[in-house]
Design an enzyme around this catalytic site. Structure first.
Site, PDB file in Angstrom:
ATOM      1  N   ARG A  55       2.356   1.279  -1.261  1.00 55.21           N
ATOM      2  CA  ARG A  55       2.034  -0.039  -1.778  1.00 55.21           C
ATOM      3  C   ARG A  55       1.311  -0.009  -3.120  1.00 55.21           C
ATOM      4  O   ARG A  55       1.669  -0.761  -4.038  1.00 55.21           O
ATOM      5  CB  ARG A  55       1.176  -0.820  -0.757  1.00 55.21           C
ATOM      6  N   THR A  56       0.295   0.834  -3.242  1.00 57.64           N
ATOM      7  CA  THR A  56      -0.508   0.805  -4.469  1.00 57.64           C
ATOM      8  C   THR A  56       0.333   1.181  -5.678  1.00 57.64           C
ATOM      9  O   THR A  56       0.350   0.479  -6.692  1.00 57.64           O
ATOM     10  CB  THR A  56      -1.720   1.738  -4.343  1.00 57.64           C
ATOM     11  N   LYS A  84       0.320  24.301 -12.461  1.00 54.58           N
ATOM     12  CA  LYS A  84       0.110  25.477 -13.300  1.00 54.58           C
ATOM     13  C   LYS A  84      -1.376  25.734 -13.561  1.00 54.58           C
ATOM     14  O   LYS A  84      -1.722  26.693 -14.231  1.00 54.58           O
ATOM     15  CB  LYS A  84       0.818  25.292 -14.643  1.00 54.58           C
ATOM     16  N   ARG A 105      -4.765   7.836  -8.850  1.00 53.80           N
ATOM     17  CA  ARG A 105      -5.155   8.100  -7.457  1.00 53.80           C
ATOM     18  C   ARG A 105      -5.378   9.605  -7.323  1.00 53.80           C
ATOM     19  O   ARG A 105      -4.568  10.407  -7.773  1.00 53.80           O
ATOM     20  CB  ARG A 105      -4.092   7.635  -6.475  1.00 53.80           C
ATOM     21  N   HIS A 133     -11.773   2.052  -3.473  1.00 52.96           N
ATOM     22  CA  HIS A 133     -10.439   1.549  -3.827  1.00 52.96           C
ATOM     23  C   HIS A 133     -10.638   0.118  -4.328  1.00 52.96           C
ATOM     24  O   HIS A 133     -10.337  -0.842  -3.635  1.00 52.96           O
ATOM     25  CB  HIS A 133      -9.541   1.581  -2.589  1.00 52.96           C
TER      26      HIS A 133
END
Length: 306
Positions: A55-56, A84, A105, A133
């Protein structure tokens, strides 16, 4: 109020007046979300998701497209230079050359704040570890105001994982700016973080209560969260609390008819499927609200509206 170029890191960085303004702008975005706009034509959002999301990430990308802009990014860090050994600071300093704003995120607490220290474009915290959040909290507030017509005066209950649930941390901070009463329902091991409690307890009435049946008749908003297996350092501890709470038709027998049930999603088994058809269920409406709220945030930080 100045939003141009502003980072969205913590809900605690905002006043009630600023939050209300964001919610007002989100309401004005409702017709644009259906009809489209060229408000952010030529602008690019980078969605850097080092943790899984449905959703986000999709709502940020949808919000950008609805406003006429574009997006770049990734949802699998293993395909990036992080594999890497590239550190977050270097990733941010690279990506800011490609984008006008970055939605990040990350699994580590403090990652968004760190990114903001290195970036010259707005950083939007799309969820950092078990910390915060903030954009989800704004969506939750928008949903409450839209469905109940107000925020002040509401009795709100949080149920589930209050220790690791970043959504409830941000929402608790936000609700503490309003005249609300908050009930916290969780297993003993998943009680609200002490730092969050310390911040809100002297601002609003807070009751910690492990018995949902005792409070269900009096509350206006039931905010349910899943028990998050991925946050537990010990699988045995997760097994002890898995399925601790389940909202079903029996739970709602004594609830107010105008109660609304919210959930940031995804859910596992904490809300029974038959609840979806109940008039109180509003968690899928939250998904739509996520688009207009993130449209509002993007248009504000990129100075398309004020």
């Amino acid at each position: 109020m100045e939003f141009k170029g502003r980072d969205i890191i913590s809900i605690e960085d905002f006043t009630q007046a600023e939050i209300n303004h964001i919610l007002d702008v989100a309401k004005s975005m409702e017709p644009l979300a259906k009809g489209g706009s060229d408000m952010l034509k030529g602008k690019i959002l980078a969605t850097l998701f080092f943790e899984p999301s449905t959703r986000t990430r999709l709502s940020f990308e949808t919000a950008m497209l609805k406003l006429g802009g574009g997006y770049i990014g990734f949802a699998e860090p293993d395909i990036t230079s992080a594999r890497k050994g590239e550190n977050l600071a270097d990733t941010i300093r690279t990506v800011e050359n490609y984008a006008d704003a970055i939605a990040l995120r990350h699994s580590l607490e403090g990652a968004a704040k760190l990114a903001a220290e290195f970036a010259n474009v707005p950083i939007i915290n799309a969820g950092t570890g078990a910390e915060e959040h903030p954009t989800q909290a704004l969506i939750d507030l928008y949903t409450m105001r839209k469905e109940k017509g107000k925020i002040d005066g509401l009795k709100v209950a949080f149920v589930g994982d209050l220790r690791y649930g970043r959504t409830v941390h941000s929402l608790a901070y936000a609700l503490a700016l309003y005249n609300v009463e908050l009930f916290l329902v969780s297993p003993e091991s998943l009680r609200m973080r002490k730092d969050v409690l310390a911040s809100i307890q002297n601002k609003i009435p807070v009751t910690e209560n492990a018995d949902i049946d005792a409070i269900i008749p009096s509350i206006d908003v039931l905010y349910v969260t899943r028990i998050q297996r991925e946050r537990f350092p010990d699988a045995r501890e997760y097994a002890k609390v898995k399925g601790a709470y389940r909202i079903d038709l029996k739970t709602l027998e004594k609830a107010k008819k105008d109660l609304i049930i919210l959930h940031p999603l995804p859910r596992v088994d904490e809300i029974a499927p038959e609840v979806d058809a109940m008039p109180q269920a509003r968690y899928f409406q939250q998904v739509w609200n996520g688009i207009v709220v993130r449209m509002a945030l993007l248009s504000l930080v990129l100075n398309a509206v004020q």
